[in-house]
Each structure stands twice: as structure tokens, then as C-alpha cells.
Design a protein around this motif. Sequence first.
Motif, short mmCIF file in Angstrom:
data_model
loop_
_atom_site.label_atom_id
_atom_site.label_comp_id
_atom_site.label_asym_id
_atom_site.label_seq_id
_atom_site.Cartn_x
_atom_site.Cartn_y
_atom_site.Cartn_z
N LEU A 1 0.57 -1.00 0.31
CA LEU A 1 0.48 0.16 0.10
C LEU A 1 0.83 1.42 -0.06
CD1 LEU A 1 -2.69 -1.00 2.57
CD2 LEU A 1 -3.42 -0.72 0.14
N ARG A 2 1.58 1.19 0.83
CA ARG A 2 2.56 2.66 0.85
C ARG A 2 3.63 2.62 -0.85
NH1 ARG A 2 1.38 4.35 5.07
NH2 ARG A 2 1.97 3.44 7.36
N ALA A 3 3.72 1.67 -1.12
CA ALA A 3 4.55 2.23 -2.60
C ALA A 3 3.20 2.45 -3.23
CB ALA A 3 4.69 0.62 -3.44
N LEU A 4 2.02 2.09 -2.58
CA LEU A 4 0.91 2.59 -3.87
C LEU A 4 0.77 4.45 -3.86
CD1 LEU A 4 -1.97 -0.17 -4.10
CD2 LEU A 4 0.62 -0.11 -6.28
N GLY A 5 1.21 4.79 -2.88
CA GLY A 5 1.37 6.26 -2.43
C GLY A 5 -0.22 6.17 -1.25
N VAL A 6 -0.55 5.08 -0.37
CA VAL A 6 -1.26 4.68 0.27
C VAL A 6 -0.18 5.37 2.08
CG1 VAL A 6 -2.97 4.08 1.52
CG2 VAL A 6 -2.55 3.16 -0.52
N ASN B 1 -17.14 -7.01 -0.12
CA ASN B 1 -17.08 -6.32 -1.48
C ASN B 1 -16.81 -7.17 -2.63
OD1 ASN B 1 -17.38 -4.28 0.38
ND2 ASN B 1 -18.60 -3.31 -1.53
N GLU B 2 -15.62 -7.43 -2.13
CA GLU B 2 -14.07 -8.47 -3.29
C GLU B 2 -13.18 -8.97 -2.35
OE1 GLU B 2 -13.86 -7.44 -6.58
OE2 GLU B 2 -15.02 -5.38 -6.40
N PHE B 3 -12.77 -10.24 -2.94
CA PHE B 3 -11.83 -11.86 -2.53
C PHE B 3 -10.69 -11.45 -2.87
CE2 PHE B 3 -12.59 -15.37 0.07
CZ PHE B 3 -11.71 -15.80 -0.19
N LEU B 4 -9.95 -11.64 -2.37
CA LEU B 4 -8.72 -11.82 -2.77
C LEU B 4 -7.67 -13.15 -2.30
CD1 LEU B 4 -6.03 -9.72 -4.23
CD2 LEU B 4 -5.31 -9.23 -1.88
N ALA B 5 -7.27 -13.76 -3.45
CA ALA B 5 -6.68 -15.07 -2.62
C ALA B 5 -5.14 -14.92 -2.01
CB ALA B 5 -7.06 -15.78 -4.18
N LYS B 6 -4.80 -15.34 -1.49
CA LYS B 6 -2.80 -16.06 -1.55
C LYS B 6 -2.08 -16.45 -2.37
CE LYS B 6 -3.44 -14.58 3.57
NZ LYS B 6 -3.06 -15.31 4.99
N PRO B 7 -1.05 -16.50 -2.55
CA PRO B 7 -0.11 -15.12 -1.74
C PRO B 7 -1.08 -13.90 -2.52
CG PRO B 7 0.64 -16.18 -3.95
CD PRO B 7 -0.65 -17.22 -3.88
N VAL B 8 -0.82 -13.17 -1.71
CA VAL B 8 -0.91 -10.96 -2.62
C VAL B 8 -0.20 -10.49 -3.17
CG1 VAL B 8 -1.62 -8.76 -1.65
CG2 VAL B 8 -2.54 -11.30 -0.23
N THR B 9 -0.08 -10.11 -4.18
CA THR B 9 0.09 -9.72 -4.58
C THR B 9 -0.13 -8.15 -5.18
OG1 THR B 9 -0.99 -10.00 -6.96
CG2 THR B 9 0.89 -11.74 -6.28
N ALA B 10 0.99 -7.24 -5.63
CA ALA B 10 0.67 -5.65 -5.76
C ALA B 10 -0.59 -5.53 -7.09
CB ALA B 10 1.85 -4.81 -5.76
N ARG B 11 -0.65 -6.48 -7.80
CA ARG B 11 -1.33 -6.52 -8.89
C ARG B 11 -2.60 -6.48 -8.44
NH1 ARG B 11 -0.50 -8.49 -14.90
NH2 ARG B 11 1.16 -7.43 -14.18
N GLY B 12 -3.07 -7.89 -7.71
CA GLY B 12 -3.88 -7.89 -7.12
C GLY B 12 -4.55 -6.91 -5.88
N VAL B 13 -3.83 -5.75 -5.25
CA VAL B 13 -4.43 -5.15 -4.60
C VAL B 13 -4.30 -3.61 -4.98
CG1 VAL B 13 -3.86 -3.85 -2.89
CG2 VAL B 13 -2.67 -6.15 -2.06
N ILE B 14 -3.86 -3.87 -6.72
CA ILE B 14 -4.17 -2.67 -7.13
C ILE B 14 -5.40 -2.90 -8.06
CG2 ILE B 14 -3.96 -1.37 -9.28
CD1 ILE B 14 -1.05 -1.55 -8.87
N HIS B 15 -5.86 -3.96 -7.97
CA HIS B 15 -7.45 -4.76 -9.15
C HIS B 15 -7.85 -4.12 -7.77
CE1 HIS B 15 -10.03 -6.64 -11.48
NE2 HIS B 15 -9.90 -7.05 -10.94
#
Length: 182
Positions: free
Chosen positions: A25-30, A106-120
Motif C-alpha cells: 500500500l505504501r508503494a502505491l502511495g497510500v 465486496n471483493e475477495f483476494l486469494a493469497k499469495p497477495v500481489t501488488a497487482r491484486g491489491v491495485i485491481h
Amino acid sequence: MRFDLLKILLVDDNQHMRLLLTEILRALGVRHVFEAVDGAEALSLLRQVAIDVVFTDLKMSGLDGIEFVHLLRNSPDSPHPFCPVVMITGHSTERRVHAARDAGVNEFLAKPVTARGVIHRLTLLVENPRPFIRTEDYFGPDRRRRDDPRYHGERRRAEDRTTYVDDAQDPFGQRVHPTRRI
């Protein structure tokens, strides 16, 4: 997209996962990342801070992710029933996905977590928010992703059984702050 304006809450009993998500999240600017080790601590923090998005693990000691989301959506003293929630888990079986969906995720994110998945997932929440609905046994984001014109089966959500909730009002008749700041 202005991720720097978001206030994001990470709920996970695994410190390493919270650290990984914080770094993504910090890398995305959060700039505003808050942490809780279980659902009970998350509900307490939500009463103190106007959070925009919650990322929560499904399986935690104490109050787990599904119980947390159920209370967030349905408890009369819920601090923010409309808050978007992303459920993160390594247990992405169909049964678990359905349980999370039925709790109001709202959304579901499977591990392993990636930056692309978080952004999406963040992009989906901000750019394509789903309306909240109330039925006899469900309150949360509309679980339908789209209206499929090829579907010819029974319409189980007849207008008399589904109530779309105005996003300016929570399910208990109180005014809420909009979650979109971007």
C-alpha cells in the motif's frame, strides 16, 4: 487514482502479512494505514477513524473475518456498515468464497497477495462500486456482478423482495459519510 487520500485498515493476526500489505500500500502511495489483529479490535478502531477500505483475513483467532464482516454490516451499533471490505485468504475454496460473499464482502483476494491484486481490488471498489441491498436475510453489496441478458431462469430478487439502500443513508436511517474520496 489518488491512493494517497485513502485510509485503509488491515485486519490480520499475522504480523508478517500486515507488514507485506502495508509495504504494498505504501508503494502505491497510500499514506494512512491502520492495523488490527482481529475483528474486535477492527470494530473498535472503526469507531475512532473514518476508514475508507478494510482488508481483512478470513481466518483469525478471536473474531474471524467472516464474523467481523457480518457484525460490520448488520450490528445495530456498527460504526460503518457501508465500508468496502476485501477478504484475503489462503483458503479460497468455493465454500469459503460463498461464506465471505454472504457475509457482505465486496471483493475477495486469494493469497499469495500481489501488488497487482491489491491495485485491481482497490480500483474495482473505487471505480465500480456496487449498490448495497437489503433482503430478508442479507445486507451488503449487490452480489451480482452484471445483468446477464442470456440468463433465462427465475429472477430470485424480485423488486418487492430487494431494497436498494441509498448510499447517503445507512441501514439504520443515519447519515453516513461517503467512502469515495478519489
